[in-house]
Design a protein around this motif. Structure first.
Motif, short mmCIF file in Angstrom:
data_model
loop_
_atom_site.label_atom_id
_atom_site.label_comp_id
_atom_site.label_asym_id
_atom_site.label_seq_id
_atom_site.Cartn_x
_atom_site.Cartn_y
_atom_site.Cartn_z
N ARG A 55 0.82 -1.21 0.00
CA ARG A 55 0.00 0.00 0.00
C ARG A 55 0.85 1.26 0.00
NH1 ARG A 55 -5.39 -1.22 -1.06
NH2 ARG A 55 -5.83 -3.27 -0.18
N TYR A 81 0.44 5.03 1.35
CA TYR A 81 -0.38 5.85 2.25
C TYR A 81 0.00 7.32 2.12
CZ TYR A 81 -1.60 1.50 4.71
OH TYR A 81 -2.05 0.24 5.03
N THR A 82 -0.98 8.19 2.35
CA THR A 82 -0.71 9.62 2.47
C THR A 82 -1.59 10.18 3.58
OG1 THR A 82 -0.55 11.73 1.28
CG2 THR A 82 -2.46 10.35 0.79
N ASN A 83 -1.12 11.24 4.24
CA ASN A 83 -1.87 11.79 5.36
C ASN A 83 -2.92 12.79 4.88
OD1 ASN A 83 0.76 13.15 4.84
ND2 ASN A 83 -0.06 14.70 6.24
N THR A 84 -4.04 12.84 5.59
CA THR A 84 -5.13 13.74 5.25
C THR A 84 -5.15 14.94 6.19
OG1 THR A 84 -6.75 12.71 6.74
CG2 THR A 84 -6.47 11.71 4.56
N THR A 86 -5.26 11.58 9.57
CA THR A 86 -5.42 10.14 9.38
C THR A 86 -4.70 9.75 8.09
OG1 THR A 86 -7.50 10.46 8.18
CG2 THR A 86 -7.64 10.06 10.57
N TRP A 87 -4.55 8.45 7.90
CA TRP A 87 -3.91 7.94 6.69
C TRP A 87 -4.97 7.40 5.73
CZ3 TRP A 87 0.99 9.12 5.92
CH2 TRP A 87 1.85 9.27 7.00
N THR A 88 -4.80 7.67 4.46
CA THR A 88 -5.61 7.05 3.42
C THR A 88 -4.65 6.35 2.46
OG1 THR A 88 -7.31 7.43 1.73
CG2 THR A 88 -5.61 9.11 1.97
N CYS A 89 -5.11 5.29 1.82
CA CYS A 89 -4.16 4.51 1.03
C CYS A 89 -4.76 4.02 -0.29
CB CYS A 89 -3.64 3.32 1.83
SG CYS A 89 -4.89 2.05 2.13
N ILE A 90 -3.87 3.67 -1.21
CA ILE A 90 -4.22 3.01 -2.46
C ILE A 90 -3.24 1.86 -2.65
CG2 ILE A 90 -5.15 5.10 -3.54
CD1 ILE A 90 -2.50 5.33 -5.09
N TYR A 125 4.65 5.17 3.43
CA TYR A 125 3.87 6.26 4.01
C TYR A 125 4.49 7.57 3.51
CZ TYR A 125 1.63 2.95 7.19
OH TYR A 125 0.90 1.92 7.72
#
Length: 405
Positions: free
Chosen positions: A163, A165-168, A172-176, A248
Motif C-alpha cells: 500500500r 499511504y498519504t496523510n489527510t 489520518t492515513w488514506t491509502c491506495i 507512508y
C-alpha cells in the motif's frame, strides 16, 4: 495406519462415554466416581494431544488470531496441491490469481520425525485443529509451531498487496494499492552504488537481533539528494518493491503541529518506509537554528491567527520521532528524506543515526546510460556508445532528460 488406529480408539472411547451417559440415569450417584476414574484412564491411554487455533480470539471479537492466519498461509503453501476443494482470490489488480484450500480439508505434516495431523472447521468460529502424539509434545510446542508461524508470516508478506499511504487534513492515513514498477534492475544509476545500497538493505533486514543487542530501535534512515530528475522517487519505489514494504508519504505542510505529527507516525506499521520528499521545502527545517539572542519573542495568537499561520511542526518535533523516545513506537522501519539542496539542511537532521546513509542521485554517467538503453531500447551495445560516453563526460544531464529525449 496411525490415523486409522487413532480413529478406532476415538470411536471406542465415544462408545464408552455413550454407555456411561445411559447408565448415569439409572445409577447417578454410584457412577459418579466410576466416571471420574474412567476419564483419568482414558486420558492416560489416549496417546494424542489436540490443539485448536480459532480464527478470532472470541466470537464477537474483530481482532483476527495472528496464529490462525499464519497457519492458513503455511497449510495452503504446502498442501493445497493435494486438496480437492479450493477458494480463489486475486492480488494486485488481477495480476496474480491464487487458490487456497477449502474448509474441511485435512493435511498430514512431518517435522523432525514427528507426524502431525491438521484439519479445518468452518462455522460460527472457524478454526484449525492440530493433533500429534504426546511423546512429540516438546518438538511440537518448542519448535514446530514457531516454524509454522514464521514461515506463514513470510508467505503472507510475499502475497499481500502493498500500500501507498498519504496523510489527510484530519490527521489520518488514506491509502491506495502500490503497483509502481521500479526495481533495482531497472533503476538507472551507477552499478557499484546500486550494489552498495542493496547490500545495506539486506543487512538491515537481517539485523533485528543486532539492534536489540545494542539497545537501539530497528530502523534506518536514508537521505537521497541531487538535482530534480535524477531518480529519487524511483529509488524509493525500488526499495519498497525489494523489501516488500508499504510506503507512508508524509506531507509535513498539512500536519498541524508536533502532537498531530506524533499521532500520524505512531499509526504507521512495521515493515514500512516513511518518506518526506523535498524536506528542504517542508516548513522551517532548513538552515542554521537561531541563537537565543536572535529569537523572536513568543506572541499570543488567537485561533484565527493560528489557522492562518498553518503548520507548527518544528525540527525538534520531527527529530524526537526519528531517534527520540517516540522512535521506539514500531520497528523494522526505514525513514527516507529527499532534497534537491542538501546544503540547506540542518546538520542535526542529517547526522549519522538519523540519516545513516547519504545517497547522491547524480547526473547521468555512461553506466547509467547503458541501463536506460537496456530498459527503453533493449540494446546492450551500439556503435554510438563510445560517442555517447564522451559526450556524457562533457555535460550534465539527468537520467530523466536522457529518457525523455
Amino acid at each position: 495406519m496411525a490415523k486409522m488406529s487413532m480413529s478406532k480408539l476415538g470411536s471406542n472411547i465415544g462408545t464408552i462415554m455413550f454407555v456411561l451417559a445411559i447408565l448415569k440415569n439409572w445409577f447417578p450417584q454410584e457412577l459418579g466416581d466410576i466416571k471420574r476414574h474412567l476419564q483419568r484412564l482414558i486420558r492416560y491411554l489416549y496417546p494424542y494431544i489436540t490443539v485448536t487455533f480459532d480464527e478470532y480470539y472470541h466470537v464477537n471479537d474483530f481482532v483476527r488470531n495472528v496464529a490462525y492466519t499464519a497457519i492458513e498461509r503455511y497449510l495452503n503453501a504446502h498442501f493445497s496441491p493435494r486438496a480437492k476443494g479450493f477458494r480463489g482470490g486475486v492480488i494486485g489488480g488481477c495480476k496474480s490469481v491464487f487458490l487456497d484450500m477449502d474448509c474441511y480439508e485435512e493435511a498430514i505434516d512431518e517435522f523432525e520425525g514427528a507426524k502431525i495431523w491438521w484439519s479445518s472447521r468452518d462455522g460460527e468460529m472457524p478454526c484449525f485443529k492440530l493433533t500429534f502424539h504426546r511423546k512429540h509434545k516438546d518438538i511440537i510446542t518448542q519448535r514446530y509451531l514457531q516454524h509454522v508461524v514464521d514461515e506463514g508470516r513470510a508467505i503472507s508478506i510475499q502475497r499481500r498487496q502493498r500500500r501507498l499511504y498519504t496523510n489527510t487534513a484530519k490527521a489520518t492515513w488514506t491509502c491506495i494499492a502500490f503497483d509502481h514498477p521500479s526495481t533495482f534492475d531497472t533503476l538507472a544509476m551507477d552499478p557499484k552504488k546500486k550494489e552498495d545500497i542493496l547490500n545495506d538493505l539486506i543487512t538491515f533486514m537481517k539485523s533485528e537481533y543486532y539492534y536489540k543487542s545494542i539497545g537501539k530501535t530497528w530502523k534506518r534512515g536514508y537521505l537521497l539528494y541531487g538535482p530534480p530528475g535524477t531518480g529519487k522517487t524511483s529509488m524509493i519505489a525500488a526499495m519498497a518493491n525489494f523489501l516488500k514494504y508499504d510506503i507512508y508519504d508524509l506531507e509535513l505542510t498539512s500536519v498541524e503541529d508536533n502532537t498531530t505529527l506524533r499521532k500520524l507516525l505512531t499509526h504507521t506499521s512495521s515493515k514500512s518506509i516513511i518518506v518526506i520528499e523535498d524536506i528542504d521545502c517542508s516548513l522551517y527545517l532548513t538552515g542554521q537554528r537561531k541563537k537565543k539572542k536572535d529569537e523572536v519573542p513568543v506572541k499570543k495568537v488567537d485561533a484565527m491567527d493560528k489557522k492562518k499561520k498553518g503548520s507548527e511542526v518544528t525540527l525538534s518535533g520531527l527529530l524526537n520521532f526519528i531517534d527520540g523516545l517516540w522512535s521506539a513506537c514500531g520497528s523494522e522501519r526505514i525513514i527516507v528524506f529527499t532534497t534537491n539542496h542538501v546544503e540547506k539542511l540542518d546538520p542535526a537532521l542529517v547526522r549519522s543515526g538519523r540519516m545513516d546513509m547519504h545517497i547522491e542521485m547524480s547526473y547521468c554517467c555512461f553506466e547509467t546510460f547503458k541501463v536506460l538503453a537496456k530498459n527503453y531500447l533493449n540494446i546492450e551495445s551500439h556503435e554510438l556508445f563510445a560517442t555517447v560516453s564522451q559526450l556524457l563526460e562533457e555535460t550534465n544531464i539527468t537520467p530523466a532528460d536522457v529518457a525523455g529525449s
